[in-house]
Scaffold this active site. Structure first.
Site, PDB file in Angstrom:
ATOM      1  N   GLY A   1      12.491  69.140  46.319  1.00  0.00           N
ATOM      2  CA  GLY A   1      13.270  67.952  46.625  1.00  0.00           C
ATOM      3  C   GLY A   1      13.079  66.839  45.614  1.00  0.00           C
ATOM      4  N   CYS A   2      12.278  67.111  44.585  1.00  0.00           N
ATOM      5  CA  CYS A   2      12.021  66.115  43.555  1.00  0.00           C
ATOM      6  C   CYS A   2      12.942  66.415  42.381  1.00  0.00           C
ATOM      7  CB  CYS A   2      10.560  66.234  43.129  1.00  0.00           C
ATOM      8  SG  CYS A   2       9.941  64.810  42.276  1.00  0.00           S
ATOM      9  N   VAL A   3      13.891  65.518  42.096  1.00  0.00           N
ATOM     10  CA  VAL A   3      14.863  65.826  41.038  1.00  0.00           C
ATOM     11  C   VAL A   3      14.618  65.045  39.754  1.00  0.00           C
ATOM     12  CG1 VAL A   3      16.787  66.727  42.362  1.00  0.00           C
ATOM     13  CG2 VAL A   3      16.420  64.279  42.266  1.00  0.00           C
TER      14      VAL A   3
END
Lengths: 110, 102, 136
Positions: free
Chosen positions: A108-110
């Site tokens: 979920g870390c972009v």
């Protein structure tokens, strides 16, 4: 690009994360932090070790919000906030600390 | 001609195992692997049918797939045999052909 | 301006490992949970197999992602529904599943159960009540 730690080569992906989490040794964090001009203190190591334990237990790298809450629970409210964690890891606790800890980029870390 | 029938789909989602059971002859052998291993569990709605099949045919279960899904061999319907990958290969070699119910 | 909080229901109907659905769903849940949504997870049909204890994938060379379900509490996923009929049809009981909990920060980190076993009719009602259903 592979990084060299104590004469040994470690594969990394295009974003600098270790290719194989099981390859990790503390020297990996030391070498990576030197490239960022960051001196690792005991406070940094607390977070790095915490992340490794978290991954060992749950098989994922925690999102920043989750890391913050979990650190607060384990190490006290004064450390469980983004100000403290960003102070230690200016590029972002999840991204930078996870990379030093040999973990993949947080989900979920972009 | 002896046939080894392999089933790798869950019997609760696909009809592969049911179709297999409808087409086995007395000298046929069945091997359950991947999600097919769920068909070997005790107490399910298809357990009685499997138990009945065991009176006429040998049924094997791939142990690694069972373990991956969290089940010990003591959860299997009695009479089921457990094999690992080498046993899988041997079964293929022992039979004239393989019918894979995909 | 007050935003309308939508109720998201993730519906899981597939067994783990045989297909990629279970892992994909879990990843989407973890990503989605970062956006402060109200999230519920439902496990029915073969989806109940995702939550079994003691999964050990060393023999099949795949990543064992079952420990990740225990992290859902950290991601504020507190409502997990498991369908009773689906368990029974597969010869399973609730004791075959992991004991998933979440910690209530406002109650001195007390551990509270996340899983509720529901009937098929109750599952249908949950689907009715959700604003959005994500199917896996």
């Amino acid at each position: 690009m592979p990084i060299e730690v104590n004469g040994k080569m470690f594969e990394t992906d295009e974003e600098g994360y270790l290719a194989n989490i099981n390859d990790w040794e503390p020297g990996v964090a030391t070498v990576m932090s030197k490239e960022d001009d960051l001196e690792l203190t005991d406070e940094h190591w607390d977070i790095i070790n915490f992340l490794r334990e978290y991954y060992e237990e749950y098989q994922i790298a925690p999102a920043v919000r989750v890391l913050t809450k979990a650190v607060g629970k384990k190490m006290g409210k004064d450390k469980g906030n983004s100000k403290y964690l960003y102070g230690l890891f200016p590029y972002g606790p999840a991204k930078q600390a996870c990379r030093y800890a040999g973990l993949p980029k947080p989900t979920g870390c972009v | 001609m002896s046939i080894l029938h392999t089933v790798n789909k869950s019997p609760f989602e696909k009809t592969a195992l049911a179709a297999c059971l409808n087409h086995i002859t007395p000298d046929a052998t069945i091997l359950l692997f991947e999600d097919g291993v769920y068909g070997a569990l005790q107490g399910s709605q298809i357990a009685a049918h499997m138990q009945q099949t065991l009176t006429t045919n040998k049924i094997y279960v791939l142990g690694a797939d069972l373990k991956a899904r969290g089940f010990d061999t003591d959860r299997l319907i009695p009479g089921m045999a457990v094999v690992e990958y080498d046993g899988f290969v041997e079964l293929v070699a022992q039979h004239d052909k393989v019918q894979a119910w995909l | 301006m007050s935003e309308i909080v939508k109720q998201f229901l993730y519906l899981n109907r597939r067994a783990p490992y045989g297909t990629i659905y279970a892992w994909e769903s879990l990843e989407v849940v973890l990503i989605g949970a970062a956006f402060d949504q109200v999230v519920s997870l439902a496990f029915l049909d073969d989806g109940v197999f995702q939550l079994t204890k003691q999964q050990d994938t060393t023999g099949i060379g795949m990543k064992n992602f079952s420990p990740t379900y225990a992290a859902l509490g950290d991601y504020d996923v507190k409502k997990i529904f498991v369908e009773r009929e689906s368990l029974e049809e597969r010869g399973l009981t609730i004791d075959d599943l992991q004991h998933l909990t979440w910690e209530d920060e406002d109650d001195d980190w007390a551990e509270k159960d996340s899983i509720t076993v529901v009937s098929r009719a109750e599952m249908a009602a949950l689907m009715d009540d959700a604003d959005v259903i994500f199917s896996f």
